[in-house]
Design a protein around this motif. Structure first.
Motif, PDB file in Angstrom:
ATOM      1  N   LYS A  32       5.867   3.507  14.047  1.00 57.16           N
ATOM      2  CA  LYS A  32       5.634   4.595  13.099  1.00 57.16           C
ATOM      3  C   LYS A  32       5.310   4.017  11.729  1.00 57.16           C
ATOM      4  O   LYS A  32       5.869   2.986  11.326  1.00 57.16           O
ATOM      5  N   ALA A  33       4.412   4.681  11.026  1.00 59.45           N
ATOM      6  CA  ALA A  33       4.090   4.325   9.644  1.00 59.45           C
ATOM      7  C   ALA A  33       4.456   5.500   8.746  1.00 59.45           C
ATOM      8  O   ALA A  33       3.949   6.615   8.927  1.00 59.45           O
ATOM      9  N   ILE A  74       3.316   2.041   2.144  1.00 63.79           N
ATOM     10  CA  ILE A  74       3.672   2.491   3.493  1.00 63.79           C
ATOM     11  C   ILE A  74       4.835   1.653   4.025  1.00 63.79           C
ATOM     12  O   ILE A  74       4.872   0.436   3.858  1.00 63.79           O
ATOM     13  N   ASP A 119       0.817  -1.212   0.000  1.00 59.90           N
ATOM     14  CA  ASP A 119       0.000   0.000   0.000  1.00 59.90           C
ATOM     15  C   ASP A 119       0.851   1.262   0.000  1.00 59.90           C
ATOM     16  O   ASP A 119       0.327   2.376   0.164  1.00 59.90           O
ATOM     17  N   ASN A 134       4.429   5.436  -4.457  1.00 59.71           N
ATOM     18  CA  ASN A 134       3.054   5.439  -4.960  1.00 59.71           C
ATOM     19  C   ASN A 134       2.650   4.149  -5.653  1.00 59.71           C
ATOM     20  O   ASN A 134       1.483   3.984  -6.005  1.00 59.71           O
ATOM     21  N   SER A 179       3.806   7.075   5.678  1.00 62.66           N
ATOM     22  CA  SER A 179       2.749   7.022   4.668  1.00 62.66           C
ATOM     23  C   SER A 179       3.246   7.542   3.330  1.00 62.66           C
ATOM     24  O   SER A 179       4.134   8.407   3.270  1.00 62.66           O
ATOM     25  N   ALA A 180       2.653   7.024   2.258  1.00 66.77           N
ATOM     26  CA  ALA A 180       2.951   7.456   0.889  1.00 66.77           C
ATOM     27  C   ALA A 180       4.449   7.442   0.606  1.00 66.77           C
ATOM     28  O   ALA A 180       4.981   8.338  -0.056  1.00 66.77           O
ATOM     29  N   ARG A 200       6.283   0.479   7.425  1.00 62.59           N
ATOM     30  CA  ARG A 200       5.853   0.353   8.822  1.00 62.59           C
ATOM     31  C   ARG A 200       7.036  -0.097   9.668  1.00 62.59           C
ATOM     32  O   ARG A 200       7.675  -1.105   9.365  1.00 62.59           O
TER      33      ARG A 200
END
Length: 668
Positions: free
Chosen positions: A448-449, A430, A428, A455, A451-452, A432
């Motif tokens: 912590k994640a 991310i 996705d 892509n 994000s993005a 992690r």
């Protein structure tokens, strides 16, 4: 496949297989207990595994199938014969193989069914083997076990009915068997002299069901019955004499998600496995041939469910296999778990109850994408698959910890801060970062994640050494994505509060997905391999390209040699190539495989050996300087995805597309 293995390993020593972790739990009745009561038999990819129940001794694998095994049957008298069927590609014939259990050699190869062998069953005296084809075949064939030749065959159902799914022989007669499926339930009689099988459709009245499993109870000649578990969640009792539906149970409150497995105990009780993962023991009313008599309701003696399984999805019980008279029995589930149950009689009522329930094996139920060892130890190993990260004890390959991220796939994992942080790459996009919670049994917790991060999903990861003080995290993450970008992140955590991260740079030179990343020990340089046919060496201080190498291949993996002056790569061209880091010139080309891509490589700690694996399902140990194969391991039944040598150089761990984790003894 077997001839291919022999061809490539004729003059090379074999690697010793220490343990196998894998089980295709989706195969209906795939988990079997051998009549000797000492071994269990189950499918794993293209192989059939024979394993000691006590856990002592090395597992044996039966080779011969060219695709995934779909069904298993064991002869009734003393288990001398073992039969297994497979699936294959559309338009081809799927084989069933009859094995001699003692010598573990193939006796007969039975090839009549198209695409898929749905089910196999031996007659009570092992004179015949009945095979059922899948939805593209739709036929049932009887085979003579004296010579392995077909006696006769017939379409398994009428044209107006659906697919036939299961088959079961009578317990007393070699000439009677039953088939069931979607709106079809038939009793067959075998006429050997005329080479015919003649079906009789069961009179079901107004009832229409999809039969998932059949259990025979025709030992009583006065009232012979068989019972059918259905996808509706009820159990149908059928009179063998009249071939009529007698009654169904329960009348109300059917079993959730259908009945997926049935077993008949010596005390006339039934073990019922359901699609939601619940196991019931039911005491059925004694069947009577009087069709007007109203049967009493079945009595539920015991219900069990694994409370540790958070989701009922893929938790269906697919196999129930009795050991001996049923004092113990084994249960297999679709999410690749095996359980061993025991009985004891209650002092007060004398009613048998489950005494023990032991989770004997937990396996990956999907492709394993990565495997790693913690730095400096060979006691633990980490793996990842769809939705899951798992930690195993290497000695007995028991699962210690598991973390689930629903509906996502973990593509890669790596460790940072001397094993305190688990950094994972997900489809996705991310990244992690997990840590261990010392207050709650060292469970994995998400710190912590990011994000993005990419892509088109994060496909590769590597981490630098930790620069923080005791209990603090300060390291860089180098990540690669499906879009071809390589990104450098600074990750910090002081042990309190929320960790922080910073995107330091994005390197945009790859045009294809990044498949592998390795960092030098001094953290000043890294190399990334991509499916665009390039490997790029990056300067992490200047954050720019140092060198690039090109090849007409999709690169799958890359490694540094011991002194880190060279890299060696492999990919879909089946070549293992050595390259000079200084100027990117090619030093050597090796033929890594004869038949398929080389997907995984790892270098030993002393730098003298490296291991490879790929589409040919062979694990090979090479000498780095001479470029020669010095040992080969045959055990995988699907494409090898990743390989790791443990830090102490005692074991090799390899993972594959069928969910198998294999541990080998390092030969040097």
């Amino acid at each position: 496949m077997e001839s291919q293995h022999q061809e490539e390993t004729f003059e090379v020593p074999r690697l010793q297989l220490e343990s196998v972790v894998g089980f295709n739990g989706t195969v209906t009745n795939g988990l079997k207990v051998h009549p000797d009561r000492q071994h269990i038999i189950y499918p794993l990819g293209c192989a059939v595994v024979i394993e000691d129940i006590s856990g002592n001794g090395k597992p044996s694998l039966l080779w011969g199938h060219t695709d995934y095994v779909t069904c298993i049957a064991i002869s009734n008298s003393n288990g001398d014969l073992l039969a297994s069927g497979q699936k294959t590609h559309m338009g081809f014939k799927a084989a069933a193989i009859v094995w001699d259990y003692k010598s573990q050699r193939a006796l007969y190869k039975l090839e009549l069914h198209k695409v898929n062998v749905q089910a196999l069953v031996f007659s009570p005296n092992d004179l015949y083997l009945a095979s059922l084809g899948g939805c593209d075949d739709g036929s049932v064939v009887i085979w003579d076990m004296k010579n392995g030749q077909p006696i006769c065959g017939s379409p398994a159902q009428v044209e107006s009915a659906g697919n036939t799914l299961c088959i079961s022989f009578s317990k007393t007669r070699d000439d009677v068997f039953v088939t069931g499926g979607e709106s079809t339930l038939r009793v067959w009689e075998l006429d050997v002299e005329n080479r015919k099988i003649r079906p009789s459709d069961v009179d079901m009245g107004q009832i229409k069901r999809r039969v998932e499993c059949i259990s025979m109870d025709d030992s009583n000649h006065d009232s012979p019955f068989f019972f059918c578990g259905t996808s509706t969640g009820d159990i149908l009792a059928i009179n063998m004499k009249t071939k009529r539906f007698q009654f169904k149970a329960p009348e109300k409150n059917n079993f959730e998600n259908g009945v997926t497995a049935l077993a008949h105990l010596k005390n006339s009780n039934f073990l019922v496995g359901t699609g939601c993962g619940k196991l019931y023991e039911l005491k059925f009313p004694l069947p009577t041939t009087d069709s007007k008599a109203k049967p009493s309701k079945p009595k539920e003696i015991r219900c069990w469910q694994d409370e540790t399984v958070k989701s009922n999805r893929d938790a269906a019980i697919t196999s129930i296999s009795l050991r001996g008279a049923g004092h113990q029995f084994f249960v297999g589930t679709a999410n690749a778990r095996m359980y061993k149950f025991g009985y004891e009689s209650s002092d007060k009522s004398g009613v048998p109850t489950f005494d023990t329930c032991e989770l004997t094996k937990t396996c990956h139920s999907a492709r394993v994408n990565d495997v790693i060892f913690p730095p400096g130890t060979s006691d633990l190993v980490l793996t990842c698959q769809k939705e899951q990260i798992r930690i195993w004890a290497l000695k007995n390959m028991k699962e210690l910890k598991r973390h689930i991220v629903p509906n996502m796939t973990c593509n890669a994992i790596t460790l940072a801060c001397n094993g305190q942080a688990i950094v994972s790459a997900w489809d996705d996009g991310i990244i992690r970062v997990f840590g261990f919670n010392g207050k709650s049994n060292n469970d994995l917790v998400l710190r912590k994640a990011i994000s993005a991060a990419h892509n088109k999903g994060v496909t590769a990861l590597a981490c630098t050494q930790n620069l923080g003080y005791q209990g603090q995290w300060d390291f860089k993450i180098v990540s690669g994505g499906g879009e071809g970008q390589v990104r450098i992140w600074q990750f910090r955590w002081d042990g309190r509060g929320d960790p922080s991260y910073t995107l330091m740079d994005t390197l945009k030179e790859h045009k294809g997905s990044v498949s592998d990343i390795k960092i030098r020990r001094d953290d000043r340089e890294c190399v990334s391999a991509s499916t665009d046919g390039t490997c790029i060496i990056w300067n992490l201080e200047k954050r720019s390209r140092s060198q690039i190498v090109f090849a007409n291949t999709l690169f799958k993996c890359v490694c540094y040699n011991k002194d880190e002056t060279q890299i060696f790569t492999s990919g879909t061209d089946r070549k293992i190539s050595y390259w000079e880091c200084y100027d990117g010139s090619q030093i050597r080309d090796l033929e890594g495989s004869l038949t398929g891509a080389v997907n995984a490589m790892d270098l030993s700690l002393d730098g003298q050996y490296f291991v490879t694996g790929g589409d040919d399902k062979l694990l090979k140990v090479w000498t780095y300087n001479d470029g020669e194969v010095v040992a080969v391991g045959t055990g995988h039944s699907a494409t090898i995805v990743r390989i790791k040598i443990c830090p102490q150089q005692k074991y090799i761990t390899s993972v594959s597309e069928d969910g198998a984790v294999l541990v080998w003894k390092f030969p040097f």
